[in-house]
Design an enzyme around this catalytic site. Structure first.
Site, mmCIF file in Angstrom:
data_model
loop_
_atom_site.group_PDB
_atom_site.id
_atom_site.type_symbol
_atom_site.label_atom_id
_atom_site.label_comp_id
_atom_site.label_asym_id
_atom_site.label_seq_id
_atom_site.Cartn_x
_atom_site.Cartn_y
_atom_site.Cartn_z
ATOM 1 C CE LYS A 2 -10.361 6.742 -18.537
ATOM 2 N NZ LYS A 2 -11.061 6.928 -19.825
ATOM 3 C CE LYS A 36 -17.170 -0.448 -18.396
ATOM 4 N NZ LYS A 36 -16.964 0.809 -18.561
ATOM 5 C CE LYS A 45 -5.778 -5.003 -21.435
ATOM 6 N NZ LYS A 45 -5.151 -4.818 -22.882
HETATM 7 P P1 TYM Z 1 -14.691 0.843 -24.902
HETATM 8 O O1 TYM Z 1 -13.571 0.928 -25.799
HETATM 9 O O2 TYM Z 1 -14.423 1.240 -23.322
HETATM 10 O O3 TYM Z 1 -15.692 -0.050 -25.175
HETATM 11 C C1 TYM Z 1 -16.199 -0.466 -26.274
HETATM 12 C C2 TYM Z 1 -17.636 -0.676 -26.213
HETATM 13 O O4 TYM Z 1 -17.877 -2.031 -25.195
HETATM 14 C C3 TYM Z 1 -18.737 -1.524 -24.522
HETATM 15 N N1 TYM Z 1 -18.371 -2.316 -23.193
HETATM 16 C C4 TYM Z 1 -19.189 -2.960 -22.354
HETATM 17 N N2 TYM Z 1 -20.641 -3.457 -22.645
HETATM 18 C C5 TYM Z 1 -20.827 -4.239 -21.887
HETATM 19 N N3 TYM Z 1 -20.502 -4.542 -20.475
HETATM 20 C C6 TYM Z 1 -19.197 -4.318 -20.313
HETATM 21 N N4 TYM Z 1 -18.432 -4.662 -19.314
HETATM 22 C C7 TYM Z 1 -18.645 -3.336 -21.296
HETATM 23 N N5 TYM Z 1 -17.256 -2.959 -21.812
HETATM 24 C C8 TYM Z 1 -17.308 -2.083 -22.611
HETATM 25 C C9 TYM Z 1 -18.992 -0.241 -24.475
HETATM 26 O O5 TYM Z 1 -20.002 0.263 -24.038
HETATM 27 C C10 TYM Z 1 -18.928 0.361 -26.030
HETATM 28 O O6 TYM Z 1 -19.749 0.253 -26.819
HETATM 29 N N6 TYM Z 1 -15.403 5.729 -26.086
HETATM 30 C C11 TYM Z 1 -15.638 4.562 -26.206
HETATM 31 C C12 TYM Z 1 -15.370 4.272 -27.909
HETATM 32 C C13 TYM Z 1 -16.033 5.170 -28.948
HETATM 33 C C14 TYM Z 1 -17.074 5.414 -29.468
HETATM 34 C C15 TYM Z 1 -17.137 6.312 -30.264
HETATM 35 C C16 TYM Z 1 -18.171 4.389 -29.295
HETATM 36 C C17 TYM Z 1 -15.047 6.380 -29.242
HETATM 37 N N7 TYM Z 1 -16.048 6.902 -30.167
HETATM 38 C C18 TYM Z 1 -18.339 6.861 -30.970
HETATM 39 C C19 TYM Z 1 -19.375 4.835 -29.762
HETATM 40 C C20 TYM Z 1 -19.510 5.759 -30.961
HETATM 41 C C21 TYM Z 1 -15.094 3.542 -25.519
HETATM 42 O O7 TYM Z 1 -14.028 3.837 -24.917
HETATM 43 O O8 TYM Z 1 -15.518 2.336 -25.440
#
Ligand code: TYM
Length: 331
Positions: free
Chosen positions: A111, A194, A197
């Site tokens: 970040k 990966k 977005k």
């Molecule tokens: P976020 O919003 O970036 O992604 C949400 C979920 O999607 C999964 N993911 C992927 N899995 C496989 N391949 C990909 N290309 C891919 N892109 C996204 C992520 O692994 C995630 O499971 N910080 C977290 C959100 C969050 C969270 C939490 C998750 C906040 N608090 C507590 C679990 C528990 C996030 O930004 O995910």
């Protein structure tokens, strides 16, 4: 019954990475466990969205959750900011989260690189907020994609540190979960490893994308000149296309194109056309329900209210106990 928690940041429609990394597991787990699935709107404030964007994106994720088949009667579906107890636990955990360990987190370093003019405290303490999200319900399992592995490790650190500090076995150790298999990472359409977005919107196929847009994105996907010798190892971008084909296309289609690749007869144009049609088929049921649900604000409000109530009940119980453990007690 095991307690399961997970969340997704509101950035608009969910993409195939979100689906296969997280949502697919949510759907499987919701009938066998005590599940809490939320929309991480506090987290998204680190990038300073406008109020309109924030609100619209929260709605998109809720609509996507429901369109995919999350059942608000079976799982507790809620919006993170509807549960202020999460913010209180975040504050408490931050008192025992150390700058050194937070600065070492890979997503924080990433970040800093990506938004050097907005390195706010929320970014640094992103993992403590994630830990609060999960341990507020004293959860054991967290269905996530591979990119969240380090965050899960931090959750365990914070949960264990609390237990040690107060000499009590209160918070379980949350484990990342993907139905007994390795955590997964879905690649992007731009050759990146990966689908994300924040890296490149064009690398993503969203569950709500129109068929024409899916065709356009897939036809533009990065490939290479084609193999020149039999059984040549695949370049990353080509491997990505095969990886996506493996999960959305029938086995025989995948094997067919894999054989063509191995015998140097592959035409990527044909492969992409097939892949686009298979993705369109795969996403068709989501697409229809997304447009239906988007128009039904009354239903969305009811779902969010029901979820908030259930989530607050569980969170309030934890906060009451945590306050007592810490020493915030009535006279
Ligand atoms: P976020 O919003 O970036 O992604 C949400 C979920 O999607 C999964 N993911 C992927 N899995 C496989 N391949 C990909 N290309 C891919 N892109 C996204 C992520 O692994 C995630 O499971 N910080 C977290 C959100 C969050 C969270 C939490 C998750 C906040 N608090 C507590 C679990 C528990 C996030 O930004 O995910």
């Amino acid at each position: 019954m095991e307690i399961v928690v997970s969340g997704i940041r509101p950035t608009g429609d969910l993409h195939l990475g979100n689906y296969f990394g997280a949502l697919k597991n949510f759907l499987k787990m919701q009938h066998q466990n005590n599940c809490y699935f939320f929309i991480a709107d506090y987290h998204s404030l680190t990038t300073h969205p406008t109020p309109e964007d924030l609100h619209g994106n929260v709605k998109r994720v809720l609509v996507n959750y429901l369109a995919a088949g999350l059942d608000p009667e079976a799982a507790t579906i809620y919006i993170q900011s509807d549960v202020p107890q999460v913010a209180e636990l975040y504050l408490l955990l931050n008192m025992n989260a150390y700058i050194g360990e937070l600065e070492r987190v890979a997503s924080f370093k990433e970040k800093i690189r990506r938004q050097p003019n907005n390195v706010n405290a929320g970014l640094l303490t992103y993992p403590t907020l994630m830990a609060a999200d999960v341990i507020i319900h004293r959860a054991q399992k967290v269905p996530v994609g591979k990119d969240q592995e380090q965050h899960l490790e931090m959750m365990r650190t914070f949960a264990n540190r609390f237990n040690r500090m107060y000499n009590i076995d209160y918070f379980p150790e949350p484990q990342a979960y993907n139905f007994g298999e390795e955590l997964i990472k879905i690649p992007g359409m731009d050759g990146s490893t990966k689908m994300s977005k924040s890296d490149n919107e064009n690398s993503c196929i969203f569950l709500g994308d129109a068929p024409e847009l899916i065709r356009k994105k897939v036809m533009k996907a990065v490939s290479d000149q084609g193999p020149t010798t039999a059984n040549q190892p695949k370049a990353q971008a080509v491997q990505n296309l095969f990886n996506i084909m493996k999960i959305v296309s029938p086995d025989e289609v995948y094997l067919h194109f894999n054989d063509l690749y191995n015998s140097c007869q592959i035409r990527y144009g044909d492969m992409k056309k097939q892949l686009a049609e298979d993705i369109i088929n795969f996403t068709a049921p989501f697409r229809e329900k997304i447009s239906e649900l988007s128009a039904d604000n009354d239903y969305l409000r009811k779902v969010a209210e029901l979820g908030a109530e259930k989530a607050r009940e569980s969170a309030a119980k934890t906060i009451k106990e945590v306050r007592e453990i810490i020493g915030f007690k009535p006279f």
